[in-house]
Enzyme design. Sequence first.
Site, PDB file in Angstrom:
ATOM      1  N   GLY A 115     -36.707 -43.905 -37.034  1.00  0.00           N
ATOM      2  CA  GLY A 115     -36.271 -42.926 -38.031  1.00  0.00           C
ATOM      3  C   GLY A 115     -34.953 -43.345 -38.653  1.00  0.00           C
ATOM      4  N   GLY A 124     -33.281 -42.046 -42.200  1.00  0.00           N
ATOM      5  CA  GLY A 124     -32.970 -40.644 -42.437  1.00  0.00           C
ATOM      6  C   GLY A 124     -31.490 -40.334 -42.359  1.00  0.00           C
ATOM      7  N   VAL A 142     -29.461 -39.043 -39.999  1.00  0.00           N
ATOM      8  CA  VAL A 142     -28.690 -39.500 -38.834  1.00  0.00           C
ATOM      9  C   VAL A 142     -28.721 -41.016 -38.723  1.00  0.00           C
ATOM     10  CG1 VAL A 142     -28.380 -39.284 -36.344  1.00  0.00           C
ATOM     11  CG2 VAL A 142     -29.185 -37.323 -37.670  1.00  0.00           C
ATOM     12  N   GLY A 143     -29.869 -41.632 -39.015  1.00  0.00           N
ATOM     13  CA  GLY A 143     -29.966 -43.083 -38.972  1.00  0.00           C
ATOM     14  C   GLY A 143     -28.995 -43.754 -39.931  1.00  0.00           C
ATOM     15  N   TYR A 186     -44.057 -27.918 -32.794  1.00  0.00           N
ATOM     16  CA  TYR A 186     -42.955 -28.882 -32.828  1.00  0.00           C
ATOM     17  C   TYR A 186     -42.058 -28.724 -31.602  1.00  0.00           C
ATOM     18  CZ  TYR A 186     -38.621 -31.104 -34.462  1.00  0.00           C
ATOM     19  OH  TYR A 186     -37.504 -31.892 -34.568  1.00  0.00           O
ATOM     20  N   THR A 202     -26.518 -29.487 -33.195  1.00  0.00           N
ATOM     21  CA  THR A 202     -26.684 -28.261 -33.971  1.00  0.00           C
ATOM     22  C   THR A 202     -26.985 -28.657 -35.424  1.00  0.00           C
ATOM     23  OG1 THR A 202     -24.254 -28.157 -34.021  1.00  0.00           O
ATOM     24  CG2 THR A 202     -25.382 -26.707 -32.476  1.00  0.00           C
ATOM     25  N   ASN A 203     -26.657 -27.836 -36.385  1.00  0.00           N
ATOM     26  CA  ASN A 203     -27.042 -28.073 -37.788  1.00  0.00           C
ATOM     27  C   ASN A 203     -26.300 -29.277 -38.367  1.00  0.00           C
ATOM     28  OD1 ASN A 203     -28.586 -25.345 -38.418  1.00  0.00           O
ATOM     29  ND2 ASN A 203     -26.735 -24.805 -37.288  1.00  0.00           N
ATOM     30  N   ARG A 222     -22.925 -20.174 -38.417  1.00  0.00           N
ATOM     31  CA  ARG A 222     -23.612 -21.366 -37.923  1.00  0.00           C
ATOM     32  C   ARG A 222     -22.581 -22.414 -37.493  1.00  0.00           C
ATOM     33  NH1 ARG A 222     -27.053 -18.210 -37.936  1.00  0.00           N
ATOM     34  NH2 ARG A 222     -29.136 -18.281 -38.866  1.00  0.00           N
TER      35      ARG A 222
END
Length: 337
Positions: free
Chosen positions: A27, A30, A32-33, A158, A186-187, A230
């Site tokens: 991945g 994306g 984070v990658g 999921y 988290t987010n 959040r």
Amino acid sequence: MGVGESKLEDEKVVDAKHRPATVLVTGGSGLVGKAIEAIVDQNPSIRGEYKTWIFASSKDGDLRDKEATRAMFHKYRPTHVIHLAAMVGGLFKNLKYKVEFYRENMLINDNVMESCKEFNVVKLVSCLSTCIFPDKTTYPIDETMIHNGPPHSSNEGYAYAKRMIDVMNRCYKEEYGCNFTSIIPTNIYGPHDNYSIEGGHVIPGLIHKTYLAKKNGTDLTIWGTGQPLRQFIFSHDLAKLTIWVMRNYHSPDPIILSVGEEDEVSIEHVARSIAKAMNFEGNIIFDTEKSDGQFKKTASNKKLKELCPDFRFTPIDEGLKQACDWFVENYETARTG
């Protein structure tokens, strides 16, 4: 035994400890990658320790397919794996395709974990999600509470597939001595996000909406009251912590990677910070007829703070400015759907 399998069996798998350090990031294209790639490029000391980094995407192999996964591991011979790849989607997609979310993620995770065992990978770090926690729980949530009840029914396919990573990390440790673990961010927000207004997450969606409101000279409308709280983690902070986990955290039990409870911010704060970062001077309207969703989903980062007490998170307004600037500079090529 198939032709592909027998071909791979021709060479004896060499213990990863005696191979040059190679990190495979699934991945890898994306959010984070891309952040991990940026941090690696900025830090020669990381390159010095881990010489080769492979940021793999779906173009490099279908991780749902066992032989394709083994072929990828055979090609790159990784000593370390950061597993980010997953079938993901928004609420509607999760509701409609629960079977596919469960089966495809189970296939991906099983193939990656088994290949890590077969190819003697030194360390596997898999990425989970806070949505795997029980729907009915107490707050703040912590790492011990994952299996205390069913997840929300909307994304149970999921969530259960992701929960099994935690289960199998312990099983592989007990049976084979594998050094597998998982992180629970988290987010996440930052450059290279998916800026879809309809299907994206709150921050990239707001950045895109603010960009269009400024461009078109219209009001910026936010769904809900803006009051829910959040915890947001900047993608580059998560990247640094993921590499820290790969280097220094050697328990099969998961670890939450998050800012502290004291750093929770409201959606209204986020919206106004984005507006400021993008020089939007129009009206900000909160459509209170739209649902707010859950008021807060606080996660505890006590375990992280005890193990990595000196880490400093990027302040939310600073991270949002970087995310907004990246989107404006890359608007034509940014993911928006």
